[in-house]
Design a protein around this motif. Structure first.
Motif, PDB file in Angstrom:
ATOM      1  N   LYS B  66      20.517   1.484  -7.197  1.00 11.87           N
ATOM      2  CA  LYS B  66      19.134   1.870  -6.915  1.00 11.87           C
ATOM      3  C   LYS B  66      18.291   0.613  -6.766  1.00 11.87           C
ATOM      4  O   LYS B  66      18.457  -0.319  -7.533  1.00 11.87           O
ATOM      5  N   PRO B  67      17.373   0.581  -5.802  1.00 12.88           N
ATOM      6  CA  PRO B  67      16.587  -0.642  -5.603  1.00 12.88           C
ATOM      7  C   PRO B  67      15.692  -0.954  -6.805  1.00 12.88           C
ATOM      8  O   PRO B  67      15.096  -0.053  -7.380  1.00 12.88           O
ATOM      9  N   ARG B  68      15.636  -2.247  -7.163  1.00 10.93           N
ATOM     10  CA  ARG B  68      14.752  -2.711  -8.239  1.00 10.93           C
ATOM     11  C   ARG B  68      13.788  -3.724  -7.648  1.00 10.93           C
ATOM     12  O   ARG B  68      14.114  -4.388  -6.670  1.00 10.93           O
ATOM     13  N   VAL B  69      12.636  -3.890  -8.283  1.00 12.28           N
ATOM     14  CA  VAL B  69      11.674  -4.891  -7.827  1.00 12.28           C
ATOM     15  C   VAL B  69      12.316  -6.261  -7.943  1.00 12.28           C
ATOM     16  O   VAL B  69      12.935  -6.590  -8.952  1.00 12.28           O
ATOM     17  N   GLY B  70      12.178  -7.072  -6.891  1.00  9.68           N
ATOM     18  CA  GLY B  70      12.768  -8.402  -6.921  1.00  9.68           C
ATOM     19  C   GLY B  70      14.074  -8.471  -6.151  1.00  9.68           C
ATOM     20  O   GLY B  70      14.515  -9.557  -5.778  1.00  9.68           O
ATOM     21  N   ASP B  71      14.699  -7.331  -5.869  1.00  5.51           N
ATOM     22  CA  ASP B  71      15.947  -7.332  -5.104  1.00  5.51           C
ATOM     23  C   ASP B  71      15.661  -7.741  -3.672  1.00  5.51           C
ATOM     24  O   ASP B  71      14.657  -7.337  -3.095  1.00  5.51           O
ATOM     25  N   ILE B  72      16.585  -8.520  -3.100  1.00  5.21           N
ATOM     26  CA  ILE B  72      16.518  -8.781  -1.667  1.00  5.21           C
ATOM     27  C   ILE B  72      17.423  -7.743  -1.027  1.00  5.21           C
ATOM     28  O   ILE B  72      18.601  -7.639  -1.380  1.00  5.21           O
ATOM     29  N   ALA B  91       7.855  -3.153  -4.725  1.00  3.11           N
ATOM     30  CA  ALA B  91       7.519  -2.023  -5.592  1.00  3.11           C
ATOM     31  C   ALA B  91       8.437  -0.869  -5.253  1.00  3.11           C
ATOM     32  O   ALA B  91       8.861  -0.719  -4.113  1.00  3.11           O
ATOM     33  N   ILE B  92       8.738  -0.067  -6.281  1.00  4.55           N
ATOM     34  CA  ILE B  92       9.608   1.089  -6.038  1.00  4.55           C
ATOM     35  C   ILE B  92       8.825   2.374  -6.297  1.00  4.55           C
ATOM     36  O   ILE B  92       7.676   2.321  -6.733  1.00  4.55           O
ATOM     37  N   GLY B  93       9.419   3.499  -5.993  1.00  2.00           N
ATOM     38  CA  GLY B  93       8.759   4.795  -6.071  1.00  2.00           C
ATOM     39  C   GLY B  93       8.077   5.033  -7.404  1.00  2.00           C
ATOM     40  O   GLY B  93       8.644   4.790  -8.449  1.00  2.00           O
ATOM     41  N   GLY B  94       6.855   5.499  -7.358  1.00  2.00           N
ATOM     42  CA  GLY B  94       6.129   5.806  -8.591  1.00  2.00           C
ATOM     43  C   GLY B  94       5.199   4.689  -9.022  1.00  2.00           C
ATOM     44  O   GLY B  94       4.260   4.914  -9.772  1.00  2.00           O
ATOM     45  N   GLU B  95       5.464   3.472  -8.564  1.00  2.20           N
ATOM     46  CA  GLU B  95       4.612   2.346  -8.978  1.00  2.20           C
ATOM     47  C   GLU B  95       3.417   2.211  -8.048  1.00  2.20           C
ATOM     48  O   GLU B  95       3.417   2.721  -6.939  1.00  2.20           O
ATOM     49  N   THR B  96       2.424   1.479  -8.520  1.00  2.00           N
ATOM     50  CA  THR B  96       1.259   1.197  -7.696  1.00  2.00           C
ATOM     51  C   THR B  96       1.146  -0.300  -7.515  1.00  2.00           C
ATOM     52  O   THR B  96       1.240  -1.041  -8.476  1.00  2.00           O
ATOM     53  N   ILE B  97       0.989  -0.760  -6.294  1.00  2.00           N
ATOM     54  CA  ILE B  97       0.808  -2.208  -6.090  1.00  2.00           C
ATOM     55  C   ILE B  97      -0.350  -2.445  -5.138  1.00  2.00           C
ATOM     56  O   ILE B  97      -0.790  -1.543  -4.427  1.00  2.00           O
ATOM     57  N   VAL B  98      -0.797  -3.687  -5.143  1.00  2.00           N
ATOM     58  CA  VAL B  98      -1.756  -4.122  -4.135  1.00  2.00           C
ATOM     59  C   VAL B  98      -0.962  -4.984  -3.168  1.00  2.00           C
ATOM     60  O   VAL B  98      -0.550  -6.084  -3.521  1.00  2.00           O
ATOM     61  N   PRO B  99      -0.668  -4.507  -1.953  1.00  2.00           N
ATOM     62  CA  PRO B  99       0.145  -5.297  -1.034  1.00  2.00           C
ATOM     63  C   PRO B  99      -0.538  -6.619  -0.710  1.00  2.00           C
ATOM     64  O   PRO B  99      -1.764  -6.705  -0.701  1.00  2.00           O
ATOM     65  N   SER B 100       0.271  -7.640  -0.455  1.00  2.00           N
ATOM     66  CA  SER B 100      -0.283  -8.991  -0.307  1.00  2.00           C
ATOM     67  C   SER B 100      -1.318  -9.073   0.799  1.00  2.00           C
ATOM     68  O   SER B 100      -2.323  -9.741   0.675  1.00  2.00           O
ATOM     69  N   LYS B 101      -1.088  -8.358   1.908  1.00  2.00           N
ATOM     70  CA  LYS B 101      -2.042  -8.433   3.013  1.00  2.00           C
ATOM     71  C   LYS B 101      -3.379  -7.843   2.561  1.00  2.00           C
ATOM     72  O   LYS B 101      -4.432  -8.324   2.903  1.00  2.00           O
ATOM     73  N   VAL B 102      -3.254  -6.736   1.798  1.00  2.00           N
ATOM     74  CA  VAL B 102      -4.466  -6.087   1.333  1.00  2.00           C
ATOM     75  C   VAL B 102      -5.204  -6.974   0.363  1.00  2.00           C
ATOM     76  O   VAL B 102      -6.430  -7.029   0.352  1.00  2.00           O
ATOM     77  N   MET B 103      -4.431  -7.716  -0.444  1.00  2.00           N
ATOM     78  CA  MET B 103      -5.071  -8.608  -1.411  1.00  2.00           C
ATOM     79  C   MET B 103      -5.938  -9.626  -0.694  1.00  2.00           C
ATOM     80  O   MET B 103      -7.015  -9.973  -1.143  1.00  2.00           O
ATOM     81  N   LYS B 104      -5.413 -10.114   0.460  1.00  2.00           N
ATOM     82  CA  LYS B 104      -6.192 -11.120   1.193  1.00  2.00           C
ATOM     83  C   LYS B 104      -7.470 -10.498   1.731  1.00  2.00           C
ATOM     84  O   LYS B 104      -8.513 -11.103   1.729  1.00  2.00           O
ATOM     85  N   SER B 105      -7.372  -9.301   2.269  1.00  2.00           N
ATOM     86  CA  SER B 105      -8.567  -8.724   2.902  1.00  2.00           C
ATOM     87  C   SER B 105      -9.366  -7.855   1.934  1.00  2.00           C
ATOM     88  O   SER B 105     -10.384  -7.310   2.287  1.00  2.00           O
ATOM     89  N   GLY B 106      -8.856  -7.718   0.700  1.00  2.87           N
ATOM     90  CA  GLY B 106      -9.633  -7.011  -0.323  1.00  2.87           C
ATOM     91  C   GLY B 106      -9.650  -5.508  -0.155  1.00  2.87           C
ATOM     92  O   GLY B 106     -10.712  -4.880  -0.117  1.00  2.87           O
ATOM     93  N   GLY B 107      -8.524  -4.898  -0.024  1.00  2.00           N
ATOM     94  CA  GLY B 107      -8.498  -3.437   0.073  1.00  2.00           C
ATOM     95  C   GLY B 107      -8.054  -2.833  -1.237  1.00  2.00           C
ATOM     96  O   GLY B 107      -8.135  -3.469  -2.276  1.00  2.00           O
ATOM     97  N   GLY B 108      -7.566  -1.602  -1.170  1.00  2.00           N
ATOM     98  CA  GLY B 108      -7.214  -0.909  -2.408  1.00  2.00           C
ATOM     99  C   GLY B 108      -5.725  -0.911  -2.672  1.00  2.00           C
ATOM    100  O   GLY B 108      -4.926  -1.274  -1.832  1.00  2.00           O
ATOM    101  N   PRO B 109      -5.333  -0.479  -3.884  1.00  3.14           N
ATOM    102  CA  PRO B 109      -3.909  -0.430  -4.223  1.00  3.14           C
ATOM    103  C   PRO B 109      -3.217   0.749  -3.532  1.00  3.14           C
ATOM    104  O   PRO B 109      -3.866   1.694  -3.109  1.00  3.14           O
TER     105      PRO B 109
END
Lengths: 167, 169
Positions: B66-72, B91-109
């Motif tokens: 099963k995929p884990r965070v950090g796996d390539i 990020a895997i199913g169920g988690e909430t993240i702020v994607p890097s692109k969104v972080m730059k432009s200041g959007g939501g998680p």
């Protein structure tokens, strides 16, 4: 007298051991061959539900169908029936008909809109993005398909359904 | 005369056929050596030029997992059904993240749907042909996990211990 009986006994044991080995090799070989065939060439699956009537399950609740796994996804054509991973439930599969490919337009049926269609259709049409395809069940009134969850990426398709074996 | 030749041929060919089937089964279910194309995973992979013979080789494991965070992971590209892409799971199913692109432009998680993952390129300078562009990726598009960097020998390493080079909280 005794040594002749012993020699005969040894030969019987040797023969039985050889037969055991042969059987083991045959079982292993057949298992590998079956696994190879069902993972890469063709396999069967049970189709349940009414979303594909009358093509499947017109008079039954389930049927066993033959699926071929060798067509590359780029060769999938409209009207092919495919087996794909369910976009809404990771370990489930769906059997639907491909109705449009990337770059084509889907005509929206006013009588059977789905969540996705209601949200994204523009002037009665939807376009399919590159790398995706639009799938619909043959039973338009009772099918969870692209009208609900949108187009699915080609990568989710496992194979094409050829025909019903028995129902 | 030809009859014995045919039987001899069949006797020998069974080894080739058997060997072929076993190799394909190994390729499909255990793993194989995979070439890294492109610079989207630099500096972890392919930090240098990417002409044909200079590309790095990794071991792509196809053992079930099963995929884990950090796996390539290597997965079927959602934009081109027949091509494969390689990115890192952020990020895997169920988690909430702020994607890097969104972080730059200041959007939501973004909250992951169950059974979907968010993949990002290690290389922050590339155009971001990752989830920032095509959204959440269905788990079943993933065909395997990259475990070891095998070539060049001077850089052999266990990639399972590497991590995302940026924050996504």
């Amino acid at each position: 007298m005794q040594s002749a009986a012993l020699a005969h006994g040894k030969k019987v044991v040797q023969y039985l051991n050889q037969k055991k080995r042969e059987i083991t090799y045959t079982v292993i070989g057949t298992s590998l061959a079956t696994f190879f065939i069902t993972s890469r060439i063709a396999t069967t699956a049970v189709v349940t539900g009414q979303s594909m009537t009358p093509t499947f399950n017109k008079n039954s609740s389930k049927s066993r169908v033959l699926i071929e796994l060798m067509t590359p996804v780029t060769k999938v054509k409209p009207n092919d029936i495919v087996l794909a991973h369910d976009p809404e439930e990771t370990d489930a599969y769906i059997v639907k008909r491909v109705t449009a490919l990337a770059g084509q337009f889907v005509d929206v049926d006013e009588n059977c809109p789905g969540t996705y269609v209601r949200k994204y259709a523009y002037e009665g049409k939807l376009s399919v993005p590159s790398g995706y395809c639009w799938v619909e069940g043959d039973n338009k009134t009772n099918s969870q398909d692209s009208r609900e969850f949108g187009p699915i990426p080609l990568g989710l398709i496992k194979g094409r359904v050829l025909y019903t074996l028995w129902s | 005369m030809w009859k014995t030749r045919v039987t001899r041929f069949l006797e020998c060919s069974k080894w080739f056929v058997g060997g072929g089937v076993l190799s394909i089964l190994f390729y499909d279910n255990v793993g194989y050596v995979h070439t890294v194309r492109g610079k989207s995973m630099a500096p972890t992979l392919n930090p240098g030029p990417t002409r044909a013979l200079l590309r790095e080789q990794v071991w792509l494991s196809k053992l079930p997992y099963k995929p884990r965070v950090g796996d390539i992971v290597v997965f079927r590209s959602p934009k081109h059904g027949s091509k494969l892409a390689m990115k890192r799971v952020a990020a895997i199913g169920g988690e909430t993240i702020v994607p890097s692109k969104v972080m730059k432009s200041g959007g939501g998680p973004v909250t992951m749907k169950p059974g979907y993952v968010w993949v990002e390129a290690d290389n922050r300078d590339t155009a971001g042909r990752d989830s920032n562009e095509y959204g959440q990726l269905h788990e079943k598009m993933i065909i395997g996990k990259v475990t070891w960097l095998l070539w060049p020998w001077t850089r052999i390493q266990d990639l399972r211990k590497t991590q995302l080079p940026f924050q996504t909280q």
